[in-house]
Design a protein around this motif. Structure first.
Motif, mmCIF file in Angstrom:
data_model
loop_
_atom_site.group_PDB
_atom_site.id
_atom_site.type_symbol
_atom_site.label_atom_id
_atom_site.label_comp_id
_atom_site.label_asym_id
_atom_site.label_seq_id
_atom_site.Cartn_x
_atom_site.Cartn_y
_atom_site.Cartn_z
ATOM 1 N N VAL A 1 5.923 -3.903 -12.829
ATOM 2 C CA VAL A 1 4.974 -2.987 -13.477
ATOM 3 C C VAL A 1 4.802 -1.716 -12.656
ATOM 4 C CG1 VAL A 1 2.546 -2.697 -14.112
ATOM 5 C CG2 VAL A 1 3.758 -4.769 -14.756
ATOM 6 N N LEU A 2 4.634 -1.855 -11.354
ATOM 7 C CA LEU A 2 4.455 -0.672 -10.505
ATOM 8 C C LEU A 2 5.703 0.198 -10.482
ATOM 9 C CD1 LEU A 2 2.440 -2.258 -7.599
ATOM 10 C CD2 LEU A 2 1.587 -0.700 -9.348
ATOM 11 N N ASN A 3 6.876 -0.417 -10.508
ATOM 12 C CA ASN A 3 8.118 0.361 -10.535
ATOM 13 C C ASN A 3 8.247 1.132 -11.845
ATOM 14 O OD1 ASN A 3 10.529 1.247 -9.344
ATOM 15 N ND2 ASN A 3 11.689 -0.247 -10.518
ATOM 16 N N ARG A 4 7.818 0.529 -12.962
ATOM 17 C CA ARG A 4 7.842 1.247 -14.248
ATOM 18 C C ARG A 4 6.899 2.452 -14.202
ATOM 19 N NH1 ARG A 4 10.484 -0.690 -19.120
ATOM 20 N NH2 ARG A 4 8.923 0.667 -20.000
ATOM 21 N N ILE A 5 5.733 2.270 -13.610
ATOM 22 C CA ILE A 5 4.790 3.385 -13.475
ATOM 23 C C ILE A 5 5.394 4.477 -12.608
ATOM 24 C CG2 ILE A 5 2.548 4.078 -12.528
ATOM 25 C CD1 ILE A 5 1.544 1.250 -13.296
ATOM 26 N N ARG A 6 6.039 4.077 -11.524
ATOM 27 C CA ARG A 6 6.656 5.049 -10.604
ATOM 28 C C ARG A 6 7.776 5.814 -11.301
ATOM 29 N NH1 ARG A 6 10.676 3.383 -7.176
ATOM 30 N NH2 ARG A 6 11.401 5.046 -5.870
ATOM 31 N N ARG A 7 8.611 5.111 -12.058
ATOM 32 C CA ARG A 7 9.697 5.774 -12.785
ATOM 33 C C ARG A 7 9.174 6.759 -13.813
ATOM 34 N NH1 ARG A 7 14.128 1.287 -14.427
ATOM 35 N NH2 ARG A 7 14.944 0.910 -12.354
ATOM 36 N N ASN B 1 -4.897 -1.326 -4.854
ATOM 37 C CA ASN B 1 -4.412 -2.398 -3.992
ATOM 38 C C ASN B 1 -5.445 -3.523 -3.909
ATOM 39 O OD1 ASN B 1 -2.641 -3.697 -2.290
ATOM 40 N ND2 ASN B 1 -3.213 -2.523 -0.495
ATOM 41 N N HIS B 2 -6.704 -3.160 -3.719
ATOM 42 C CA HIS B 2 -7.767 -4.163 -3.629
ATOM 43 C C HIS B 2 -7.916 -4.915 -4.955
ATOM 44 C CE1 HIS B 2 -11.291 -6.077 -1.993
ATOM 45 N NE2 HIS B 2 -11.952 -5.764 -3.109
ATOM 46 N N ARG C 1 0.827 -1.209 0.000
ATOM 47 C CA ARG C 1 0.000 0.000 0.000
ATOM 48 C C ARG C 1 0.858 1.254 0.000
ATOM 49 N NH1 ARG C 1 -2.050 3.907 2.599
ATOM 50 N NH2 ARG C 1 -4.195 4.560 2.382
ATOM 51 N N VAL C 2 1.915 1.266 0.776
ATOM 52 C CA VAL C 2 2.801 2.430 0.848
ATOM 53 C C VAL C 2 3.441 2.670 -0.516
ATOM 54 C CG1 VAL C 2 4.886 3.348 1.950
ATOM 55 C CG2 VAL C 2 3.237 2.061 3.294
ATOM 56 N N PHE C 3 3.878 1.613 -1.149
ATOM 57 C CA PHE C 3 4.488 1.712 -2.467
ATOM 58 C C PHE C 3 3.478 2.251 -3.478
ATOM 59 C CE2 PHE C 3 5.788 -0.194 -6.537
ATOM 60 C CZ PHE C 3 7.069 0.322 -6.615
ATOM 61 N N HIS D 1 1.186 9.188 -6.356
ATOM 62 C CA HIS D 1 1.410 10.571 -5.903
ATOM 63 C C HIS D 1 0.557 10.942 -4.680
ATOM 64 C CE1 HIS D 1 3.546 10.852 -9.630
ATOM 65 N NE2 HIS D 1 2.449 10.606 -10.323
ATOM 66 N N GLY D 2 0.446 10.029 -3.718
ATOM 67 C CA GLY D 2 -0.228 10.332 -2.465
ATOM 68 C C GLY D 2 -1.741 10.221 -2.491
ATOM 69 N N ASN D 3 -2.323 9.770 -3.568
ATOM 70 C CA ASN D 3 -3.775 9.611 -3.656
ATOM 71 C C ASN D 3 -4.167 8.327 -2.919
ATOM 72 O OD1 ASN D 3 -6.469 9.361 -4.354
ATOM 73 N ND2 ASN D 3 -6.139 9.981 -6.479
#
Length: 135
Positions: free
Chosen positions: A105-111, A49-50, A31-33, A39-41
């Motif tokens: 996938v989430l890391n690519r979105i974050r980058r 997450n769900h 969840r934190v990731f 961006h904090g939403n």
């Protein structure tokens, strides 16, 4: 009771328990990731997450059910351990692959979000400068 049926029951109980444990762990710690990626939403992070947890359950429990079919009958205690080690090992590898896929996938979105933030100048343009003629 047939030893093959006992092996199936143990396999199902352990596979479902492992899937639930991994899903809960990933949900709680991911969840934190997700919040950072989004961006904090917080509401969107909880919703994503769900959805990820539901998809994780569907894919992994579906695989567990499909992989239940054995290649033969279990005739002794050694056969139970051999069948369970093979089946649970494959289930654990699939769980790990699913986890690594989600993180990738989430890391690519974050980058991508970080790169977009870097491309926006911190201060907007304040006017025009006329080019000098260099005389």
């Amino acid at each position: 009771m047939d030893l093959t049926v006992i092996a199936y029951v143990i396999y199902l109980l352990m596979s479902v328990a492992l899937t639930v444990w991994v899903a809960r762990t990933l949900s709680r710690n991911g969840r934190v990731f997700l919040e950072d990626v989004l961006h904090g939403n917080e509401k969107l992070a909880d919703a994503v997450n769900h959805l990820l947890v539901v998809g994780f359950y569907l894919v992994n429990l579906g695989f567990v059910a499909l992989y239940l079919n054995g290649h033969g009958t279990v005739e002794d205690a050694r056969g139970i351990f051999e069948a369970l080690s093979t089946k649970l090992g494959v289930v654990l590898l699939v769980l790990g692959a699913m986890h690594l896929g989600n993180v990738y996938v989430l890391n690519r979105i974050r980058r991508r979000g970080a790169m977009e933030r870097e491309q926006v100048p911190p201060v907007g343009p304040q006017g025009w400068v006329t080019p000098s003629t260099g005389a």
